[in-house]
Design a protein around this motif. Structure first.
Motif, PDB file in Angstrom:
ATOM      1  N   GLY A  77       0.822  -1.201   0.007  1.00  0.00           N
ATOM      2  CA  GLY A  77       0.011  -0.037  -0.096  1.00  0.00           C
ATOM      3  C   GLY A  77       0.737   1.376   0.130  1.00  0.00           C
ATOM      4  N   THR A  78       0.141   2.419  -0.255  1.00  0.00           N
ATOM      5  CA  THR A  78       0.881   3.645  -0.393  1.00  0.00           C
ATOM      6  C   THR A  78       0.255   4.586   0.364  1.00  0.00           C
ATOM      7  OG1 THR A  78      -0.621   4.300  -2.329  1.00  0.00           O
ATOM      8  CG2 THR A  78       1.213   3.257  -2.929  1.00  0.00           C
ATOM      9  N   GLU A  79      -0.585   4.241   1.456  1.00  0.00           N
ATOM     10  CA  GLU A  79      -0.950   5.022   2.525  1.00  0.00           C
ATOM     11  C   GLU A  79      -0.284   5.683   3.297  1.00  0.00           C
ATOM     12  OE1 GLU A  79      -2.021   2.008   2.016  1.00  0.00           O
ATOM     13  OE2 GLU A  79      -3.761   2.202   0.779  1.00  0.00           O
ATOM     14  N   HIS A  80       1.070   5.192   3.735  1.00  0.00           N
ATOM     15  CA  HIS A  80       2.035   5.782   4.540  1.00  0.00           C
ATOM     16  C   HIS A  80       3.147   6.148   4.159  1.00  0.00           C
ATOM     17  CE1 HIS A  80      -1.491   4.603   7.519  1.00  0.00           C
ATOM     18  NE2 HIS A  80      -1.588   3.432   6.788  1.00  0.00           N
ATOM     19  N   LEU A  81       3.272   6.706   3.100  1.00  0.00           N
ATOM     20  CA  LEU A  81       4.576   6.790   2.172  1.00  0.00           C
ATOM     21  C   LEU A  81       5.606   7.685   3.502  1.00  0.00           C
ATOM     22  CD1 LEU A  81       3.598   7.746  -1.071  1.00  0.00           C
ATOM     23  CD2 LEU A  81       4.501   5.515  -0.289  1.00  0.00           C
ATOM     24  N   ASP A  82       5.067   8.468   4.014  1.00  0.00           N
ATOM     25  CA  ASP A  82       5.817   9.277   4.986  1.00  0.00           C
ATOM     26  C   ASP A  82       6.475   8.487   6.124  1.00  0.00           C
ATOM     27  OD1 ASP A  82       5.629  11.700   3.524  1.00  0.00           O
ATOM     28  OD2 ASP A  82       3.804  12.141   4.729  1.00  0.00           O
ATOM     29  N   GLU A  83       6.071   7.245   6.534  1.00  0.00           N
ATOM     30  CA  GLU A  83       6.559   6.622   7.446  1.00  0.00           C
ATOM     31  C   GLU A  83       7.581   5.643   6.885  1.00  0.00           C
ATOM     32  OE1 GLU A  83       3.187   4.372   9.148  1.00  0.00           O
ATOM     33  OE2 GLU A  83       2.332   5.749   9.687  1.00  0.00           O
ATOM     34  N   LEU A  84       7.832   5.339   5.775  1.00  0.00           N
ATOM     35  CA  LEU A  84       8.874   4.710   5.249  1.00  0.00           C
ATOM     36  C   LEU A  84      10.302   4.910   5.185  1.00  0.00           C
ATOM     37  CD1 LEU A  84       7.060   3.490   2.005  1.00  0.00           C
ATOM     38  CD2 LEU A  84       6.974   2.349   3.915  1.00  0.00           C
ATOM     39  N   PRO A  85      11.161   4.180   5.676  1.00  0.00           N
ATOM     40  CA  PRO A  85      12.449   4.751   5.740  1.00  0.00           C
ATOM     41  C   PRO A  85      13.225   5.218   4.358  1.00  0.00           C
ATOM     42  CG  PRO A  85      12.359   2.138   5.702  1.00  0.00           C
ATOM     43  CD  PRO A  85      11.180   2.722   5.797  1.00  0.00           C
ATOM     44  N   GLN A  86      14.067   6.348   4.546  1.00  0.00           N
ATOM     45  CA  GLN A  86      14.529   6.979   3.350  1.00  0.00           C
ATOM     46  C   GLN A  86      16.008   6.905   3.256  1.00  0.00           C
ATOM     47  OE1 GLN A  86      12.184   8.882   0.764  1.00  0.00           O
ATOM     48  NE2 GLN A  86      11.716   6.582   1.464  1.00  0.00           N
ATOM     49  N   ASP A  87      16.655   5.974   3.764  1.00  0.00           N
ATOM     50  CA  ASP A  87      18.063   5.714   4.031  1.00  0.00           C
ATOM     51  C   ASP A  87      18.829   5.424   2.693  1.00  0.00           C
ATOM     52  OD1 ASP A  87      17.304   5.887   6.671  1.00  0.00           O
ATOM     53  OD2 ASP A  87      16.834   3.802   6.866  1.00  0.00           O
ATOM     54  N   THR A  88      18.173   5.086   1.753  1.00  0.00           N
ATOM     55  CA  THR A  88      18.923   4.644   0.415  1.00  0.00           C
ATOM     56  C   THR A  88      18.678   5.537  -0.531  1.00  0.00           C
ATOM     57  OG1 THR A  88      17.893   2.796  -0.047  1.00  0.00           O
ATOM     58  CG2 THR A  88      19.216   2.444   1.356  1.00  0.00           C
ATOM     59  N   THR A  89      19.343   5.442  -1.680  1.00  0.00           N
ATOM     60  CA  THR A  89      18.791   6.042  -3.202  1.00  0.00           C
ATOM     61  C   THR A  89      17.680   5.188  -3.541  1.00  0.00           C
ATOM     62  OG1 THR A  89      21.126   6.675  -3.458  1.00  0.00           O
ATOM     63  CG2 THR A  89      19.753   6.988  -5.336  1.00  0.00           C
ATOM     64  N   LEU A  90      17.691   4.231  -3.443  1.00  0.00           N
ATOM     65  CA  LEU A  90      16.424   3.299  -4.066  1.00  0.00           C
ATOM     66  C   LEU A  90      15.289   3.699  -3.260  1.00  0.00           C
ATOM     67  CD1 LEU A  90      15.246   1.355  -5.875  1.00  0.00           C
ATOM     68  CD2 LEU A  90      15.939  -0.432  -4.165  1.00  0.00           C
ATOM     69  N   GLN A  91      15.341   3.825  -1.878  1.00  0.00           N
ATOM     70  CA  GLN A  91      14.061   3.898  -1.080  1.00  0.00           C
ATOM     71  C   GLN A  91      13.752   5.392  -1.253  1.00  0.00           C
ATOM     72  OE1 GLN A  91      15.741   3.347   2.938  1.00  0.00           O
ATOM     73  NE2 GLN A  91      15.160   1.052   2.947  1.00  0.00           N
ATOM     74  N   VAL A 116       9.862   6.204  -3.205  1.00  0.00           N
ATOM     75  CA  VAL A 116       8.981   7.006  -2.616  1.00  0.00           C
ATOM     76  C   VAL A 116       8.547   8.508  -3.267  1.00  0.00           C
ATOM     77  CG1 VAL A 116       8.367   8.355  -0.465  1.00  0.00           C
ATOM     78  CG2 VAL A 116       8.974   6.174  -0.248  1.00  0.00           C
ATOM     79  N   ASN A 117       9.618   9.029  -3.531  1.00  0.00           N
ATOM     80  CA  ASN A 117       9.611  10.374  -4.480  1.00  0.00           C
ATOM     81  C   ASN A 117       8.724  10.253  -5.621  1.00  0.00           C
ATOM     82  OD1 ASN A 117      10.842  11.653  -2.300  1.00  0.00           O
ATOM     83  ND2 ASN A 117      13.009  11.623  -3.460  1.00  0.00           N
ATOM     84  N   ARG A 118       8.883   9.139  -6.483  1.00  0.00           N
ATOM     85  CA  ARG A 118       8.202   8.891  -7.511  1.00  0.00           C
ATOM     86  C   ARG A 118       6.840   8.848  -7.430  1.00  0.00           C
ATOM     87  NH1 ARG A 118       8.370   4.418 -12.494  1.00  0.00           N
ATOM     88  NH2 ARG A 118       7.309   5.745 -14.265  1.00  0.00           N
ATOM     89  N   ILE A 119       6.259   8.057  -6.380  1.00  0.00           N
ATOM     90  CA  ILE A 119       4.827   8.120  -5.880  1.00  0.00           C
ATOM     91  C   ILE A 119       4.236   9.283  -5.637  1.00  0.00           C
ATOM     92  CG2 ILE A 119       3.146   6.760  -4.675  1.00  0.00           C
ATOM     93  CD1 ILE A 119       5.074   4.496  -4.465  1.00  0.00           C
ATOM     94  N   LYS A 120       5.113   9.919  -4.795  1.00  0.00           N
ATOM     95  CA  LYS A 120       4.389  11.477  -4.399  1.00  0.00           C
ATOM     96  C   LYS A 120       4.399  12.422  -5.455  1.00  0.00           C
ATOM     97  CE  LYS A 120       6.075  11.362   0.333  1.00  0.00           C
ATOM     98  NZ  LYS A 120       7.018  12.084   1.361  1.00  0.00           N
TER      99      LYS A 120
END
Length: 274
Positions: free
Chosen positions: A238-252, A256-260
């Protein structure tokens, strides 16, 4: 009864082995699936048509009960023990993924494991290969209708270094003509969000993932795979909680940024000649 050594060879983590041993299966449900699996072993070229239990823990028990059957099929084909066990160890790997996703003993992908358990999927080094035929509705360039090919699958077992990928492809070139000579293969194909052109264009070009994806020549029409990108990157749906996902790597961050920004991840098709 499954032995401690068999659990180890099947890749079970200690927590999953203990949970499997403690689980009380439904004998009728388990026997029904086990009988279906036995009937499908060796029927190559088509996805097994099985009725899967509502509780996937019963599926795990059916896989354990039919372990002697799939091992016998491998032995009759002459497949080496190390490749046989490495291929079946996808069961333990999938249990680990489910535990990381759901926090408990489960098997979200029990339908997927049936492909290995019916003799169609083989782990050769870093990659897995599925023996199948060219689909009529999405032909692979350079192949004939009904031609046998191998589908490439990427288990979550470590980095995709060029050396490991080269070694795996070299093994595939030798394995299938030797152990499945009646199904000649000249081509490998891949269907994955890892070859979405957006991913390949926006990750560092010297990254293992891009170097892997560039091996494949695109064909066909991509399919939307938004949840697939989320699941395989973060082990969540799901894409409901994108802001909760880790953003530690370039891939992560890229996922997320593409979906946002309103984009949609896609699974693309690619092929390479062996």
């Amino acid at each position: 009864m499954t032995t401690a050594d068999e659990y180890r060879l099947l890749g079970f983590a200690d927590a999953d082995r203990e949970a499997a041993e403690a689980f009380t299966p439904d004998p009728t449900v388990v026997k029904n699936l086990a009988d279906q699996i036995r009937a499908e072993i060796g029927k190559l070229g088509q996805e097994p048509k099985l009725t899967m239990p509502d509780d996937p823990r019963n599926s795990v028990q059916a896989f354990l009960d039919t372990l002697p059957d799939i091992r016998r099929y491998h032995q009759e084909r002459g497949i080496p023990d190390d490749i046989s066990w490495a291929s079946l160890a996808d069961l333990g790997q999938q249990l680990k993924v489910s535990r990381r996703t759901h926090g408990e003993y489960s098997l979200e992908t029990h339908w997927w494991v049936t492909i290995a358990w019916t003799g169609q999927l083989y782990a050769l080094g870093r990659l897995q290969y599925l023996l199948h035929q060219v689909p009529a509705d999405n032909p692979v360039p350079g192949t004939e209708p009904g031609e046998w090919i191998i589908g490439v699958h990427i288990p979550e077992t470590g980095p995709l270094t060029p050396a490991l990928v080269d070694d795996s492809l070299a093994q595939a070139r030798e394995f299938f003509p030797r152990y499945f000579p009646e199904f000649p293969v000249k081509t490998a194909n891949l269907w994955s969000w890892l070859i979405d052109p957006y991913l390949l264009d926006n990750l560092p070009q010297d990254s293992n993932m891009v170097r892997f994806g560039r091996r494949f020549t695109p064909y066909g029409e991509p399919t939307d795979s938004q949840d697939g990108a989320i699941f395989f990157t973060f082990r969540r749906h799901g894409t409901e909680h994108l802001d909760e996902l880790p953003q530690d790597t370039t891939l992560q961050r890229l996922v997320v940024n593409r979906i946002k920004s309103g984009g949609t991840w896609q699974s693309a098709f690619g092929y390479l000649h062996l």
